[in-house]
Design a protein around this motif. Sequence first.
Motif, PDB file in Angstrom:
ATOM      1  N   HIS A 290      34.097  15.283  26.354  1.00 37.18           N
ATOM      2  CA  HIS A 290      33.353  16.545  26.330  1.00 37.18           C
ATOM      3  C   HIS A 290      34.265  17.686  25.882  1.00 37.18           C
ATOM      4  O   HIS A 290      35.460  17.701  26.175  1.00 37.18           O
ATOM      5  CB  HIS A 290      32.794  16.833  27.724  1.00 37.18           C
ATOM      6  CG  HIS A 290      31.725  17.875  27.746  1.00 37.18           C
ATOM      7  ND1 HIS A 290      31.983  19.217  27.652  1.00 37.18           N
ATOM      8  CD2 HIS A 290      30.373  17.756  27.841  1.00 37.18           C
ATOM      9  CE1 HIS A 290      30.848  19.890  27.693  1.00 37.18           C
ATOM     10  NE2 HIS A 290      29.852  19.036  27.810  1.00 37.18           N
ATOM     11  N   LEU A 291      33.701  18.675  25.192  1.00 34.60           N
ATOM     12  CA  LEU A 291      34.486  19.820  24.739  1.00 34.60           C
ATOM     13  C   LEU A 291      35.189  20.525  25.891  1.00 34.60           C
ATOM     14  O   LEU A 291      36.324  20.978  25.751  1.00 34.60           O
ATOM     15  CB  LEU A 291      33.580  20.816  23.998  1.00 34.60           C
ATOM     16  CG  LEU A 291      33.217  20.492  22.556  1.00 34.60           C
ATOM     17  CD1 LEU A 291      32.183  21.492  22.041  1.00 34.60           C
ATOM     18  CD2 LEU A 291      34.462  20.507  21.677  1.00 34.60           C
ATOM     19  N   MET A 292      34.525  20.611  27.036  1.00 42.00           N
ATOM     20  CA  MET A 292      35.131  21.293  28.175  1.00 42.00           C
ATOM     21  C   MET A 292      36.396  20.586  28.648  1.00 42.00           C
ATOM     22  O   MET A 292      37.334  21.228  29.137  1.00 42.00           O
ATOM     23  CB  MET A 292      34.115  21.407  29.312  1.00 42.00           C
ATOM     24  CG  MET A 292      34.505  22.401  30.396  1.00 42.00           C
ATOM     25  SD  MET A 292      34.485  24.128  29.860  1.00 42.00           S
ATOM     26  CE  MET A 292      32.744  24.499  30.009  1.00 42.00           C
ATOM     27  N   GLN A 294      38.545  19.331  26.767  1.00 43.49           N
ATOM     28  CA  GLN A 294      39.609  19.604  25.801  1.00 43.49           C
ATOM     29  C   GLN A 294      40.218  20.993  25.987  1.00 43.49           C
ATOM     30  O   GLN A 294      41.108  21.385  25.227  1.00 43.49           O
ATOM     31  CB  GLN A 294      39.064  19.482  24.372  1.00 43.49           C
ATOM     32  CG  GLN A 294      38.218  18.247  24.097  1.00 43.49           C
ATOM     33  CD  GLN A 294      38.910  16.957  24.466  1.00 43.49           C
ATOM     34  OE1 GLN A 294      40.080  16.760  24.149  1.00 43.49           O
ATOM     35  NE2 GLN A 294      38.187  16.073  25.150  1.00 43.49           N
ATOM     36  N   VAL A 295      39.742  21.731  26.957  1.00 43.68           N
ATOM     37  CA  VAL A 295      40.268  23.079  27.226  1.00 43.68           C
ATOM     38  C   VAL A 295      41.509  22.929  28.094  1.00 43.68           C
ATOM     39  O   VAL A 295      41.416  22.606  29.274  1.00 43.68           O
ATOM     40  CB  VAL A 295      39.205  23.957  27.915  1.00 43.68           C
ATOM     41  CG1 VAL A 295      39.759  25.347  28.211  1.00 43.68           C
ATOM     42  CG2 VAL A 295      37.964  24.052  27.041  1.00 43.68           C
ATOM     43  N   ALA A 301      37.083  28.638  29.103  1.00 42.72           N
ATOM     44  CA  ALA A 301      35.879  28.323  28.334  1.00 42.72           C
ATOM     45  C   ALA A 301      34.678  28.451  29.242  1.00 42.72           C
ATOM     46  O   ALA A 301      34.751  28.132  30.431  1.00 42.72           O
ATOM     47  CB  ALA A 301      35.949  26.919  27.743  1.00 42.72           C
ATOM     48  N   MET A 303      30.405  27.585  29.222  1.00 40.78           N
ATOM     49  CA  MET A 303      29.266  26.959  28.567  1.00 40.78           C
ATOM     50  C   MET A 303      27.989  27.472  29.226  1.00 40.78           C
ATOM     51  O   MET A 303      27.936  27.606  30.449  1.00 40.78           O
ATOM     52  CB  MET A 303      29.365  25.438  28.667  1.00 40.78           C
ATOM     53  CG  MET A 303      28.226  24.687  28.008  1.00 40.78           C
ATOM     54  SD  MET A 303      28.603  22.909  27.852  1.00 40.78           S
ATOM     55  CE  MET A 303      29.616  22.928  26.382  1.00 40.78           C
ATOM     56  N   THR A 312      25.414  26.666  24.377  1.00 41.06           N
ATOM     57  CA  THR A 312      26.390  27.460  23.642  1.00 41.06           C
ATOM     58  C   THR A 312      27.690  27.454  24.430  1.00 41.06           C
ATOM     59  O   THR A 312      27.684  27.339  25.658  1.00 41.06           O
ATOM     60  CB  THR A 312      25.912  28.908  23.434  1.00 41.06           C
ATOM     61  OG1 THR A 312      25.572  29.484  24.709  1.00 41.06           O
ATOM     62  CG2 THR A 312      24.712  28.969  22.514  1.00 41.06           C
ATOM     63  N   MET A 313      28.811  27.574  23.723  1.00 46.39           N
ATOM     64  CA  MET A 313      30.110  27.511  24.389  1.00 46.39           C
ATOM     65  C   MET A 313      31.017  28.604  23.844  1.00 46.39           C
ATOM     66  O   MET A 313      31.026  28.894  22.644  1.00 46.39           O
ATOM     67  CB  MET A 313      30.752  26.139  24.193  1.00 46.39           C
ATOM     68  CG  MET A 313      32.045  25.939  24.959  1.00 46.39           C
ATOM     69  SD  MET A 313      32.578  24.205  24.941  1.00 46.39           S
ATOM     70  CE  MET A 313      34.195  24.341  25.728  1.00 46.39           C
ATOM     71  N   TYR A 315      35.064  30.212  24.035  1.00 42.97           N
ATOM     72  CA  TYR A 315      36.428  29.742  24.305  1.00 42.97           C
ATOM     73  C   TYR A 315      37.413  30.851  23.982  1.00 42.97           C
ATOM     74  O   TYR A 315      37.246  31.580  22.995  1.00 42.97           O
ATOM     75  CB  TYR A 315      36.685  28.528  23.424  1.00 42.97           C
ATOM     76  CG  TYR A 315      38.104  27.981  23.423  1.00 42.97           C
ATOM     77  CD1 TYR A 315      38.499  27.048  24.370  1.00 42.97           C
ATOM     78  CD2 TYR A 315      39.027  28.379  22.468  1.00 42.97           C
ATOM     79  CE1 TYR A 315      39.788  26.524  24.360  1.00 42.97           C
ATOM     80  CE2 TYR A 315      40.321  27.866  22.448  1.00 42.97           C
ATOM     81  CZ  TYR A 315      40.694  26.943  23.395  1.00 42.97           C
ATOM     82  OH  TYR A 315      41.976  26.428  23.390  1.00 42.97           O
ATOM     83  N   GLU A 452      25.523  18.260  30.265  1.00 44.07           N
ATOM     84  CA  GLU A 452      24.636  17.901  29.168  1.00 44.07           C
ATOM     85  C   GLU A 452      23.490  18.887  29.076  1.00 44.07           C
ATOM     86  O   GLU A 452      23.163  19.591  30.039  1.00 44.07           O
ATOM     87  CB  GLU A 452      24.078  16.495  29.379  1.00 44.07           C
ATOM     88  CG  GLU A 452      25.142  15.398  29.343  1.00 44.07           C
ATOM     89  CD  GLU A 452      24.583  14.033  29.681  1.00 44.07           C
ATOM     90  OE1 GLU A 452      23.437  13.958  30.175  1.00 44.07           O
ATOM     91  OE2 GLU A 452      25.293  13.036  29.466  1.00 44.07           O
TER      92      GLU A 452
END
Length: 453
Positions: A290-292, A294-295, A301, A303, A312-313, A315, A452
């Motif tokens: 998940h993008l989160m 990768q923070v 970040a 979301m 939407t996210m 960062y 999700e």
Amino acid sequence: MYRDPVESLEPLHHRQAAIRTLRVGMIGIGTVGSGTFRVLARNRADIAARAGRSIELVMVAARNLERAAGIVGDSVALTADAMHVATHPDVDVVVEVAGGTGPARDWVLTAIAHGKHVVTANKALLAVHGAEIFAAAREKGVIVAYEGAVAVSIPIIKALREGLAANRIEWVAGIINGTTNFILSKMRDEGLDFAAALAQAQALGYAEADPSFDIEGIDAAHKLTLLAANAFGMPLRFADAQVEGITALQGVDVACAEQLGYRIKLLGVARRQAAGVELRVQPVLVPAAHLMAQVNGSMNAVMVKSDAAGLTMYYGAGAGSEQTASAVIADLVDVARLDGVHAAQHVPHLGVHAHATNALAVLPRAAVHTSHYLRVPVHALDQIQTIAASLAERKVPVRQVALAAERPGVGPQVLVLTGPVEQGALDLAVHALQARAEVAGPVTTLRVESLEG
């Protein structure tokens, strides 16, 4: 009748030239205050063009006047009395960046009483005294702006109030404390335990000598309170938030989460449910892809899930002098644009959110419904099915069961990922599990967030 374009623009030009400078008084000239001064001076022309008028720092209150003079020179009036800034007739807007919740409350309320707009990066002040402050601002028809109080360089308040204004917000989730995110990143990347990672954060200046507000989750809860108020139109409910920090988090759980395909993040979650709003800060497992997840480092970040825009996210940097100054000055630009218009148009103000009569309840801990991670110490490796069966007997849906990889000094561990279940039901199941002879020690539980759509 036709009017020459140049002739028609000329009066507008003269009107713009006649708009007077927005005069700023600042309380505090530490990390954020000094950054605000530098950015205002460096980007003066660009800021004025965007605001439609010049913005000038005219007065600063500081405890150490000699140090303050070394930062602002002789172009800014200096005083040791913050109330002098809050009441001075030549100050249009007060920027409060000194911090704290005691004297800062008095300064801000005094400034409002004198008809001055307020910009602050003080999340603790607003989380604790925001209801009183916003009510006073509404009565006086002034702006209280606070973008820098939530996610530093990320314009998340503006996104919620303007960019997503057409949407019903379903949930907001964020990594909103840079110190704890740095510590968790070090625990995962370098295999450090919590104490070693904290010491490294302190050595690098990411954590204070007393890091309690950060590592206990309080700072994140202050910010989450403001996010929830803007997302759902609810009053500031910091006292009702469920707050758990990372001090009890063990390196073995960071490693086990990785084994299962997850990473642990300190997440603030505000989610609208039929019975109320989840308002909670705690370390949770997030899918590693998940993008989160990768923070990393000190980054933040947020979301947002909304009905029309979807996911939407946002960062950006979670700490820093000029990073916070960017948000403070953006608020000053809003004040410059909105000064003199009807109070109802004051976008940075919480407005109706500050006095909602149909206030959503904050769900109690036992009613929160999520998936969970369990780490169960056992006496023997062949007891994995016994653990799963015990949970199933208590109506806890078991999605995955595995044995933890062997680690020096750590005995056999059964890892369980559950399906969604109410916290109260899980607590009862874990209590029963803990009493079984097969279990060799305390059971560790953490929530799992899929984030999700």
